[in-house]
Design a protein around this motif. Structure first.
Motif, short mmCIF file in Angstrom:
data_model
loop_
_atom_site.label_atom_id
_atom_site.label_comp_id
_atom_site.label_asym_id
_atom_site.label_seq_id
_atom_site.Cartn_x
_atom_site.Cartn_y
_atom_site.Cartn_z
N PRO A 194 0.89 -1.17 -0.12
CA PRO A 194 -0.05 0.09 -0.08
C PRO A 194 0.86 1.22 0.02
N VAL A 195 2.17 1.25 0.05
CA VAL A 195 3.00 2.33 0.36
C VAL A 195 2.71 3.47 -0.85
N GLY A 196 2.16 2.99 -2.17
CA GLY A 196 2.05 4.06 -3.33
C GLY A 196 0.70 4.81 -2.94
N LEU A 197 -0.08 4.59 -1.95
CA LEU A 197 -1.30 5.11 -1.48
C LEU A 197 -1.05 6.21 -0.60
N SER A 198 -1.76 7.31 -0.59
CA SER A 198 -1.78 8.49 0.41
C SER A 198 -2.41 7.91 1.66
N PRO A 199 -1.94 8.53 2.82
CA PRO A 199 -2.40 7.88 3.95
C PRO A 199 -4.16 7.89 3.96
N ALA A 200 -4.80 8.90 3.22
CA ALA A 200 -6.13 8.89 3.34
C ALA A 200 -6.55 7.64 2.34
N GLN A 201 -5.92 7.31 1.32
CA GLN A 201 -6.44 6.31 0.49
C GLN A 201 -6.29 4.95 1.17
N SER A 202 -5.24 4.89 2.17
CA SER A 202 -4.95 3.61 2.99
C SER A 202 -6.10 3.38 3.96
N LEU A 203 -6.52 4.27 4.66
CA LEU A 203 -7.56 4.32 5.22
C LEU A 203 -8.84 3.82 4.51
N ASN A 204 -9.04 4.67 3.39
CA ASN A 204 -10.21 4.10 2.45
C ASN A 204 -10.00 2.59 1.96
N LEU A 205 -8.84 1.99 1.74
CA LEU A 205 -8.51 0.62 1.36
C LEU A 205 -9.08 -0.13 2.47
N GLY A 206 -8.96 0.06 3.63
CA GLY A 206 -9.38 -0.55 4.86
C GLY A 206 -10.90 -0.71 4.94
N ARG A 207 -11.48 0.44 4.50
CA ARG A 207 -12.82 0.52 4.74
C ARG A 207 -13.48 -0.18 3.37
N ALA A 208 -12.87 -0.38 2.29
CA ALA A 208 -13.23 -1.02 1.27
C ALA A 208 -13.31 -2.48 1.33
N LEU A 209 -12.21 -2.87 2.20
CA LEU A 209 -11.91 -4.05 2.46
C LEU A 209 -13.12 -4.82 3.36
N ALA A 210 -13.30 -3.88 4.45
CA ALA A 210 -14.52 -4.14 5.22
C ALA A 210 -15.89 -4.69 4.48
N GLY A 211 -16.03 -3.82 3.34
CA GLY A 211 -17.17 -4.02 2.67
C GLY A 211 -17.32 -5.13 1.56
N TRP A 212 -16.24 -5.95 1.42
CA TRP A 212 -15.99 -6.95 0.51
C TRP A 212 -16.49 -8.14 1.11
N PRO A 213 -17.21 -9.06 0.49
CA PRO A 213 -17.72 -10.20 0.97
C PRO A 213 -16.68 -11.59 1.17
N GLY A 214 -15.69 -11.28 0.39
CA GLY A 214 -14.49 -12.36 0.51
C GLY A 214 -14.74 -13.43 -0.31
N GLY A 215 -15.63 -13.50 -1.10
CA GLY A 215 -15.83 -14.65 -1.78
C GLY A 215 -16.40 -15.84 -1.02
N ALA A 222 -7.22 11.09 13.81
CA ALA A 222 -6.24 12.17 14.30
C ALA A 222 -4.83 11.84 13.65
N LEU A 223 -4.50 10.70 13.18
CA LEU A 223 -3.24 10.52 12.56
C LEU A 223 -3.12 11.16 11.14
N LEU A 224 -4.25 11.12 10.23
CA LEU A 224 -4.50 11.97 9.08
C LEU A 224 -4.24 13.43 9.35
N ALA A 225 -4.88 13.72 10.37
CA ALA A 225 -4.86 15.21 10.72
C ALA A 225 -3.31 15.86 11.19
N ASP A 226 -2.75 14.99 12.17
CA ASP A 226 -1.36 15.40 12.45
C ASP A 226 -0.25 15.11 11.65
N TRP A 227 -0.40 14.11 10.95
CA TRP A 227 0.88 13.83 10.48
C TRP A 227 1.04 14.18 8.84
N SER A 228 1.66 15.21 8.56
CA SER A 228 1.75 15.68 7.24
C SER A 228 2.93 14.87 6.52
N PRO A 229 3.01 15.09 5.12
CA PRO A 229 3.99 14.25 4.50
C PRO A 229 5.44 14.70 5.10
#
Length: 268
Positions: free
Chosen positions: A146-167, A213-220
């Motif tokens: 996931p290193v190519g993603l932004s931090p916000a995209q990484s968090l959204n990746l987790g949320r997208a995984l939560a919505g995947w039924p997993g086959g 809080a991590l997204l807000a406090d930790w800039s690139p």
């Protein structure tokens, strides 16, 4: 729900006895934490062995501005470059990889590619060394970076995984990542005061379910000063579980932060 557990695990080769040759004892807190995680897995059905395992490793190939998903049908490698060629794994990629990739592509940028050699990816091999001591040979996997993603995209990746039924399979997440590499003046990248602060904030965010809080406090710029490699793995796990995780252990004996946090579907 298809996700039965998730673990944020460090990946220092030195904690493996075949590599450390005694120096692993200097990371006694981490070794105790890994043993505690093994004990927790052992209490789950089938010793915590899922039907499929998603591995997020910062040491897979890097895809700028994207999540890299390794679509090689099989993967294998060892720790020969760390003097331990017998520490090796051969993995089979899940037949649900295509389904997962399509699900994620609707929400984050994804790039797939074949990289069958795991020998440069201790981010996968080191955690699997300890997990396999509990549930035996690893299940089928999907390995991604996931290193190519932004931090916000990484968090959204987790949320997208939560919505995947997993086959219709039971999945687990191995979120591999070390924390700051700048904890000590004699560490691999020297000392930076942002290093200890970063580690403290990540471990606190796991316990408090506070990725925002991590997204807000930790800039690139601050992240660069902290010298981290596991931030995006951690954020993805937080996005997936959507609740507090249990801190098992934390230390930085070699100037690198080793944090271990855990969540399971059955935890109190």
């Amino acid at each position: 729900m298809s996700w039965i557990w998730a673990a944020f695990m460090p990946h220092p080769p030195i904690v493996i006895p075949e590599v450390g040759r005694g120096r692993e004892k200097e990371a006694a807190v981490t070794l105790a934490g890994l043993k505690a995680l093994q004990d927790k897995l052992g209490l789950l059905p089938d010793q915590g062995r899922p039907e499929a395992l998603l591995i997020l490793s910062p040491h897979q190939p890097y895809a700028p501005n994207s999540l890299f998903i390794n679509n090689s049908p099989s993967l294998s490698g060892n720790l020969a470059r760390f003097g331990a060629p017998k520490v090796s794994f051969s993995l089979k990629t899940s037949d649900r990889l295509g389904e997962l990739s399509r699900h994620l592509t609707d929400q984050i940028p994804v790039l797939t590619g074949e990289a069958p050699d795991l020998s440069s990816d201790h981010g996968t091999i080191v955690p699997l060394y300890f997990l396999s001591q509990v549930f035996g040979p690893p299940p089928e996997v999907v390995v991604a970076n996931p290193v190519g993603l932004s931090p916000a995209q990484s968090l959204n990746l987790g949320r997208a995984l939560a919505g995947w039924p997993g086959g219709k399979k039971q999945w687990a997440l191995l979120a591999s990542g070390d924390l700051s590499h700048r904890l000590l003046s004699d560490g691999p990248y020297g000392f930076n005061p942002e290093g200890p602060l970063f580690d403290q904030d990540v471990m606190k965010a796991f316990k408090n379910n506070a990725p925002g809080a991590l997204l807000a406090d930790w800039s690139p710029a601050r992240l660069e000063q902290a010298g981290e490699c596991g931030f995006r793995s951690a954020l993805t796990m937080m996005g997936l579980i959507g609740e507090a995780a249990e801190e098992i252990s934390y230390e930085g004996p070699f100037g690198v932060g080793y944090g271990l946090s855990w969540w399971s579907l059955s935890q109190d």
